[in-house]
Write a protein that holds these residues in place. Sequence first.
Motif, PDB file in Angstrom:
ATOM      1  N   SER A 159       0.825  -1.394   0.125  1.00 50.29           N
ATOM      2  CA  SER A 159       0.058   0.018  -0.075  1.00 50.29           C
ATOM      3  C   SER A 159       0.877   1.227  -0.073  1.00 50.29           C
ATOM      4  O   SER A 159       1.962   1.076   0.198  1.00 50.29           O
ATOM      5  N   GLY A 160       0.201   2.187  -0.070  1.00 51.19           N
ATOM      6  CA  GLY A 160       1.355   3.122  -0.269  1.00 51.19           C
ATOM      7  C   GLY A 160       1.582   3.620   0.986  1.00 51.19           C
ATOM      8  O   GLY A 160       2.284   4.722   1.818  1.00 51.19           O
ATOM      9  N   THR A 161       0.850   3.775   2.081  1.00 50.24           N
ATOM     10  CA  THR A 161       1.043   4.008   3.663  1.00 50.24           C
ATOM     11  C   THR A 161       2.202   3.029   3.834  1.00 50.24           C
ATOM     12  O   THR A 161       3.148   2.750   4.848  1.00 50.24           O
ATOM     13  N   ASP A 162       2.206   1.569   3.703  1.00 54.09           N
ATOM     14  CA  ASP A 162       3.698   1.040   3.404  1.00 54.09           C
ATOM     15  C   ASP A 162       4.960   1.454   2.613  1.00 54.09           C
ATOM     16  O   ASP A 162       5.910   1.319   3.335  1.00 54.09           O
TER      17      ASP A 162
ATOM     18  N   GLU B 272       9.728  11.470  -0.368  1.00 53.32           N
ATOM     19  CA  GLU B 272       8.246  12.438  -0.756  1.00 53.32           C
ATOM     20  C   GLU B 272       7.446  11.417  -0.730  1.00 53.32           C
ATOM     21  O   GLU B 272       7.408  10.316  -1.102  1.00 53.32           O
ATOM     22  N   ASP B 273       6.044  11.859  -0.382  1.00 53.25           N
ATOM     23  CA  ASP B 273       4.456  11.325  -0.531  1.00 53.25           C
ATOM     24  C   ASP B 273       4.174  11.646  -1.630  1.00 53.25           C
ATOM     25  O   ASP B 273       3.391  12.555  -2.284  1.00 53.25           O
ATOM     26  N   CYS B 274       3.795  10.580  -2.977  1.00 52.36           N
ATOM     27  CA  CYS B 274       4.002  10.955  -4.444  1.00 52.36           C
ATOM     28  C   CYS B 274       2.584  10.040  -4.363  1.00 52.36           C
ATOM     29  O   CYS B 274       2.302   9.783  -5.794  1.00 52.36           O
ATOM     30  N   ALA B 275       1.586   9.806  -3.256  1.00 46.67           N
ATOM     31  CA  ALA B 275       0.713   9.264  -3.088  1.00 46.67           C
ATOM     32  C   ALA B 275      -0.204   9.838  -4.120  1.00 46.67           C
ATOM     33  O   ALA B 275      -1.261   8.279  -4.627  1.00 46.67           O
ATOM     34  N   GLN B 276      -0.536  11.286  -4.628  1.00 46.16           N
ATOM     35  CA  GLN B 276      -1.083  11.793  -5.216  1.00 46.16           C
ATOM     36  C   GLN B 276      -1.057  11.888  -6.248  1.00 46.16           C
ATOM     37  O   GLN B 276      -0.804  13.387  -7.140  1.00 46.16           O
ATOM     38  N   SER B 277       0.285  11.846  -6.458  1.00 46.36           N
ATOM     39  CA  SER B 277       1.181  12.324  -7.820  1.00 46.36           C
ATOM     40  C   SER B 277       2.171  12.405  -8.754  1.00 46.36           C
ATOM     41  O   SER B 277       2.849  12.172  -9.735  1.00 46.36           O
TER      42      SER B 277
ATOM     43  N   PHE C  80       4.540   6.017  -3.683  1.00 48.50           N
ATOM     44  CA  PHE C  80       3.310   5.767  -3.980  1.00 48.50           C
ATOM     45  C   PHE C  80       2.503   4.599  -4.241  1.00 48.50           C
ATOM     46  O   PHE C  80       2.492   4.248  -3.421  1.00 48.50           O
ATOM     47  N   SER C  81       1.045   5.313  -3.966  1.00 48.82           N
ATOM     48  CA  SER C  81      -0.311   4.922  -3.354  1.00 48.82           C
ATOM     49  C   SER C  81      -0.986   3.982  -5.128  1.00 48.82           C
ATOM     50  O   SER C  81      -1.293   5.006  -5.600  1.00 48.82           O
ATOM     51  N   PHE C  82      -0.700   3.097  -4.873  1.00 53.58           N
ATOM     52  CA  PHE C  82      -2.264   2.697  -6.434  1.00 53.58           C
ATOM     53  C   PHE C  82      -3.814   2.645  -6.013  1.00 53.58           C
ATOM     54  O   PHE C  82      -4.039   1.333  -6.471  1.00 53.58           O
TER      55      PHE C  82
ATOM     56  N   THR D 195      -8.224   4.880  -6.901  1.00 51.09           N
ATOM     57  CA  THR D 195      -8.838   6.576  -6.677  1.00 51.09           C
ATOM     58  C   THR D 195      -7.661   7.363  -7.067  1.00 51.09           C
ATOM     59  O   THR D 195      -7.858   8.372  -8.211  1.00 51.09           O
ATOM     60  N   LYS D 196      -6.335   7.154  -6.946  1.00 52.67           N
ATOM     61  CA  LYS D 196      -5.346   8.096  -7.659  1.00 52.67           C
ATOM     62  C   LYS D 196      -5.120   7.903  -8.682  1.00 52.67           C
ATOM     63  O   LYS D 196      -5.317   7.218  -9.305  1.00 52.67           O
ATOM     64  N   ASN D 197      -4.218   8.262  -9.350  1.00 56.42           N
ATOM     65  CA  ASN D 197      -3.958   8.891 -10.265  1.00 56.42           C
ATOM     66  C   ASN D 197      -3.471   6.969 -11.175  1.00 56.42           C
ATOM     67  O   ASN D 197      -4.405   7.436 -12.346  1.00 56.42           O
TER      68      ASN D 197
HETATM   69  C1  LIG Z   1      -4.253   7.403  -0.493  1.00 52.88           C
HETATM   70  C2  LIG Z   1      -2.671   8.524   0.037  1.00 52.88           C
HETATM   71  C3  LIG Z   1      -1.866   7.683   0.640  1.00 52.88           C
HETATM   72  C4  LIG Z   1      -1.748   5.837   1.668  1.00 52.88           C
HETATM   73  O1  LIG Z   1      -1.921   5.285   0.703  1.00 52.88           O
HETATM   74  P1  LIG Z   1      -2.504   3.589   0.611  1.00 52.88           P
HETATM   75  O2  LIG Z   1      -2.286   3.176  -0.454  1.00 52.88           O
HETATM   76  O3  LIG Z   1      -3.592   3.979   0.792  1.00 52.88           O
HETATM   77  O4  LIG Z   1      -2.231   3.204   2.194  1.00 52.88           O
HETATM   78  C5  LIG Z   1      -0.660   8.368   1.488  1.00 52.88           C
HETATM   79  N1  LIG Z   1      -0.606   9.573   1.851  1.00 52.88           N
HETATM   80  C6  LIG Z   1      -2.082  10.493   0.965  1.00 52.88           C
HETATM   81  C7  LIG Z   1      -1.532  11.773   0.850  1.00 52.88           C
HETATM   82  C8  LIG Z   1      -2.692   9.667   0.265  1.00 52.88           C
HETATM   83  O5  LIG Z   1      -2.961  10.308  -0.430  1.00 52.88           O
END
Ligand SMILES: *Cc1c(COP(=O)(O)O)cnc(C)c1O
Length: 371
Positions: free
Chosen positions: A59-62, A156-161, A180-182, A185-187
């Motif tokens: 996950s993105g959190t991980d 870098e938290d690229c979850a939304q980028s 990055f997160s998949f 709803t993400k990009n």
């Molecule tokens: C979605 C998101 C995460 C976490 O990603 P998951 O895949 O849902 O664990 C972390 N940071 C930001 C800014 C997010 O939008």
Amino acid sequence: MPVPLFDPQPQHAVVGVEVEQAVLQVLQSGQYILGPAQQQFATQAANLLDSAHAIGVASGTDALHLALRAADIGPGDEVITPAFTFAATVEAILYCGATPVFADIDPVSLNLCPTATAQAISTRTKAILPVHLFGLPAELAALHELATEHGLWLIEDCAQSFGATVQGRPTGSWGDFGCFSFFPTKNLGGYGDGGLVTTQSEAAAERLKVLRNHGSRQRYEHHELGYNSRLDDVQAAALAVKLQYLPDFNAQRQQAASWYCQHLQDTPLQLPPTPTNATHVYGQFTVRAPQRDHLHQYLHQHGIGAAVYYPIPLHRQPLCAAMVDSELSLPVTEQVTADCLSLPMFPGISETQVQEVVRAVRSFYEGTQAD
Ligand SMILES: *Cc1c(COP(=O)(O)O)cnc(C)c1O
């Protein structure tokens, strides 16, 4: 005509057949965890993201948690981050036993302010963790310089980028780690959970591979406390297909943003900035709106899916109460949480749907003026 905040169907209509074939292949291959499909996807993603290495995680959190662990961040260490972000950013810091230090954001970009970041640096600071919120890159050049000058990690938290760039270089390739997160709803949205860490460092990449697999380099040899956090092959196969279409999907988001900006520029809304040296990939289309809660309610009543990301800043969350001075004030963050609103945004949103949203926004403000 109702307009949803997010709709995965237009994307699935484009990629569905190919995704089904790719997934079926994995199902038939019998290799579901750390098989060839996840490796192939990681290689493709690394290329696209200008990174020497990409490591798929659960996950993105991980991705954030494992990156912080790979940087050996732990108890007593401080990590500077914005309070205007999804809770996962700070959860990752707390999982490591480290202390989040919140710095205020810029009122236009809504991203971490480099000046406030510089002021927040102490002898305990180990890392700067900016978020490219809503798909707009943070000020990476300034933050990178700050991190280098003070010997700090830049994570870098690229979850939304996914796909956003600064000076032509992708987010996630500037820092020591890109996370990055998949989430669907993400990009780059998968068909379930998934995440990825990018890095230029071979040593860091090896460490991440050990951490995501029970601290194990060789089967049944456990070097340290690790996790079960791999990107599975079914998910990776689907993502590899979607990766090919990502430039199109991001361009469709940018097209929708330009329709919004064109039709909303003379309203009381503060629109997202159009950066000159960076690309915005509009994970969300987020405005600052006078009478935000009334507008939100009005849109809801008219079938328009709007949402408040995020109504409570992290320094005011019970989650962080033990770590944060209750007197801490972040004026811009607090103002933005009170007036931000995200409007419908997804690849394949039509001009008609955007116009429907615009019509509702305009009639709300015209109505309130007439009162
Ligand atoms: C979605 C998101 C995460 C976490 O990603 P998951 O895949 O849902 O664990 C972390 N940071 C930001 C800014 C997010 O939008």
